[in-house]
Design a protein around this motif. Structure first.
Motif, short mmCIF file in Angstrom:
data_model
loop_
_atom_site.label_atom_id
_atom_site.label_comp_id
_atom_site.label_asym_id
_atom_site.label_seq_id
_atom_site.Cartn_x
_atom_site.Cartn_y
_atom_site.Cartn_z
N PHE B 107 42.32 41.81 39.58
CA PHE B 107 41.67 41.15 40.74
C PHE B 107 41.77 41.14 42.46
O PHE B 107 43.29 40.87 42.16
CB PHE B 107 40.69 39.88 40.86
N PRO B 108 41.30 41.20 43.35
CA PRO B 108 41.68 41.57 44.55
C PRO B 108 41.81 39.77 45.24
O PRO B 108 40.93 39.32 45.71
CB PRO B 108 40.77 42.05 45.41
N MET B 109 42.73 39.18 44.41
CA MET B 109 42.47 37.78 44.57
C MET B 109 44.50 37.08 44.00
O MET B 109 44.93 38.21 43.62
CB MET B 109 42.46 37.00 43.63
N SER B 110 44.99 36.39 44.01
CA SER B 110 46.58 36.15 44.20
C SER B 110 46.96 35.99 42.73
O SER B 110 45.75 36.15 41.49
CB SER B 110 46.74 34.69 44.89
N ILE B 111 48.20 35.98 42.48
CA ILE B 111 48.45 37.04 41.29
C ILE B 111 48.49 34.99 40.29
O ILE B 111 47.35 35.50 39.42
CB ILE B 111 50.38 36.35 41.16
N PHE B 112 48.38 33.93 40.85
CA PHE B 112 47.77 32.98 40.25
C PHE B 112 46.51 32.72 39.78
O PHE B 112 46.06 32.35 38.99
CB PHE B 112 48.06 31.49 41.10
N ASP B 113 45.57 32.54 41.31
CA ASP B 113 44.40 33.43 40.47
C ASP B 113 44.09 34.10 39.41
O ASP B 113 42.64 34.11 38.66
CB ASP B 113 43.83 33.55 42.03
N ASN B 114 44.49 34.97 39.64
CA ASN B 114 44.02 36.20 38.73
C ASN B 114 44.51 35.63 37.36
O ASN B 114 43.44 35.97 36.21
CB ASN B 114 44.85 36.98 38.87
N VAL B 115 45.41 34.96 37.30
CA VAL B 115 45.56 34.03 35.57
C VAL B 115 44.77 33.30 35.78
O VAL B 115 44.24 33.66 34.30
CB VAL B 115 47.24 33.98 35.27
N ALA B 116 44.59 32.58 36.11
CA ALA B 116 43.85 31.02 36.29
C ALA B 116 41.79 31.47 35.53
O ALA B 116 40.65 30.99 35.32
CB ALA B 116 43.75 30.39 37.14
N TYR B 117 41.74 32.86 36.47
CA TYR B 117 40.60 33.00 36.61
C TYR B 117 39.85 32.94 35.24
O TYR B 117 38.95 32.82 35.15
CB TYR B 117 40.21 35.01 36.99
N GLY B 118 40.21 33.93 33.92
CA GLY B 118 39.72 33.64 32.96
C GLY B 118 38.57 31.66 32.37
O GLY B 118 38.29 31.11 31.55
N MET B 119 40.17 31.14 32.61
CA MET B 119 40.61 29.55 32.27
C MET B 119 39.35 28.64 33.30
O MET B 119 38.74 27.35 32.88
CB MET B 119 42.00 29.00 32.10
N LYS B 120 39.44 29.25 34.18
CA LYS B 120 38.34 28.43 35.48
C LYS B 120 36.95 28.57 34.76
O LYS B 120 35.96 28.11 35.51
CB LYS B 120 38.73 29.23 36.97
N LEU B 121 36.56 29.72 34.66
CA LEU B 121 35.39 30.18 33.89
C LEU B 121 34.76 29.13 32.80
O LEU B 121 33.72 29.02 33.09
CB LEU B 121 35.04 31.81 33.35
#
Lengths: 281, 261
Positions: B107-121
């Motif tokens: 995704f067009p975001m940071s490496i951390f935010d990419n991996v955290a994306y599903g958990m944040k959802l």
């Protein structure tokens, strides 16, 4: 007697000379316009322009404050209404309507609106806002500008969102994201620079409009911030001052033309820079 | 009828009389398909282009539903429920059954935010928990060492192989039970491919894996079971070694010996 090769070289040189000349003529006019604008505009610029309102001809103490602030109101309010409407409509087309008949119809209508003469839109707003109200007003001007801005932002948003690869959407859905989060968090992010460019181009497009404002916000030679009343704009003020027979008014007209051109040139350059940066990545 | 080997392991997914028809298509792309998927194993799907293997894979998380007009019939059983039911909660299903795509989809975001994306959802907001789980996922995807100093950088700055491992980290961070791989190495160079293959094999301890591949050597290297599909039907499902050395169906033999495909 020329050989075949010599003949081809000659033709080649003629065509190259003609096309270079044409390009130079085109660019020449552009620089001529800019040159005249800068020569006359910078000459007319002084602090009074930004701090004083209009005055009858012959008064040394006069400026464009009324027109600058009026312009900010008219374009600012058009932007506040037009940008969210345009982005939401573009989002509908790209993410929900897609290739449906409704979406395609909206796209066609929007393209027609984009090429409609702006004076026609001015006349339309005159008929639906100015005539019922009984007088010209800032609101009528902003509504006209919004209508002109809307198709520009709508179509760029639609195009830019469609450029976001569908696999990116699928990847977000595959992680269990609901549709609105896919759009807000992934698709918008991917199309951010493009949408921003669309907004800037939309503002630049309406910033230089005169014809629709003649019918709607009309003009005021003094500062007015009441949107219910007629309101000055740089473009209409420029038109009035430039066509007047008075020297000092004509000077103010040049100053207005200069400020307006720099504003629109600036927006376009920022838009270009954003596009270039995006390609550079 | 397809030749289907007995599965020693538990069954993760069971496909029963499954048919799939794309919107507007006159005939189904998958016909009356029956197939068990073994738990904590790797099942490879092979077959010539257009045989329906990707279509089948994309049915397991119902990603087909993003495009209107596609039709399912039959059943895919997951924990004894039919995930093809119109009442199925697709968000919950896709958390349990993750997917890795052909091209890396950072995704067009940071490496951390990419991996955290599903958990944040899933509503995880606690910063320490997020940071811990992101680190663990990146370690499990064998990419932690390369990115630990630039977690805040844009993920699109990573190489293709790194992005694909990032996508795997993102998928395993939400602890799915099944992972679907759609030709995950077809856009990668040989070294990155080896890395991804090793990773896939390690992951089977925790998840059941289905992998679609055009590359028969890849299927032979990584999978426990291989299913050969042809013209929308499953021809044979066998233990990978047996299927490649001693196929029971004539069509399978012709395909793996390169007579068509």
């Amino acid at each position: 007697m020329m050989t075949h090769t010599q003949k081809r070289k000659l033709i080649n040189n003629i065509v190259m000379a003609l096309s270079t000349l044409s390009a130079l003529i085109g660019i020449g006019f552009l620089f001529w316009i800019l040159g005249v604008l800068i020569y006359n505009g910078v000459d007319a610029l002084n602090m009074n322009i930004f701090t004083l309102e209009g005055a009858p001809p012959g008064y040394a103490q006069s400026g464009l404050k009324h027109a600058l602030i009026g312009q900010l109101y008219l374009v600012g309010i058009a932007t506040v209404i037009g940008v969210p409407l345009g982005i939401l409509a573009g989002t509908y087309l790209s993410e929900y309507g897609q290739k449906s008949r409704l979406a395609e119809t909206i796209r066609d209508i929007s393209d027609i609106m984009m090429s409609a003469p702006s004076i026609v839109i001015g006349a339309f707003v005159y008929a639906i806002v100015v005539a019922p109200m009984g007088h010209f007003s800032g609101w009528a001007g902003s509504i006209a500008l919004t209508i002109i801005m809307l198709p520009v932002i709508l179509r760029t948003t639609d195009d830019m969102l469609q450029l976001v690869p569908s696999t990116l959407r699928e990847a977000a859905f595959a992680l269990g994201a609901p549709k609105y989060k896919v759009i807000l968090q992934v698709v918008y992010r991917g199309a951010k620079a493009g949408i921003l460019t669309g907004i800037l181009l939309g503002i630049a497009r309406v910033g230089g409009e005169t014809a629709p404002l003649l019918f709607t916000s009309f003009n005021d030679n003094f500062l007015n911030t009441d949107m219910m009343e007629p309101m000055a704009s740089l473009t209409v003020t420029m038109y009035n001052y430039a066509t007047s027979p008075y020297d000092d008014w004509q000077k103010l007209g040049w100053a207005a033309a200069f400020i307006l051109s720099m504003f629109i040139l600036g927006l376009n350059i920022i838009g270009r820079i954003i596009i270039m940066k995006r390609k550079g990545r | 009828m397809a030749t289907i080997v007995d599965i020693k392991e538990d069954i993760a997914l069971k496909v029963k009389d499954f048919e799939f028809t794309y919107a507007g298509a006159p005939a189904p792309s998958i016909k009356k398909l029956n197939m068990p998927i073994a738990k904590n194993s790797i099942t490879a799907l092979i077959g010539p282009s257009g045989c329906g293997k990707t279509t089948l894979l994309r049915s397991f998380n119902r990603i087909h539903d993003l495009y209107p007009g596609n039709k399912y019939s039959g059943e895919i059983l997951f924990h004894d429920r039919n995930i093809l039911s119109p009442k199925e909660d697709l968000i919950g299903l896709r958390i349990q059954i993750g997917m890795i795509f052909q091209k890396p989809t950072a995704f067009p975001m940071s490496i951390f935010d990419n991996v955290a994306y599903g958990m944040k959802l899933q509503g995880i907001k606690n910063k320490t928990e997020l940071a811990d789980r992101v680190e663990k996922a990146l370690q499990d995807a064998a990419i932690w060492k390369e990115v630990k100093d630039r977690l805040k950088h844009d993920a699109n700055g990573l190489s293709g192989g790194q992005q694909q491992r990032l996508c795997i980290a993102r998928a395993i961070a939400v602890e799915p039970e099944v992972l679907l791989f759609d030709e995950p190495t077809s856009a990668l160079d040989p070294i990155s491919t080896t890395g991804i293959e090793e990773l896939v094999v390690e992951l089977k301890e925790r998840v059941s894996i289905i992998i679609v591949t055009h590359n028969m050597q890849q299927a032979a290297r990584v999978s426990d079971y291989t299913g050969f599909m042809y013209l929308g039907e499953l021809i044979e499902l066998g233990n990978t070694e047996e299927l490649f050395v001693n196929p029971r169906e004539k069509l399978t033999e012709e395909y793996i010996t390169g007579k068509f495909g």
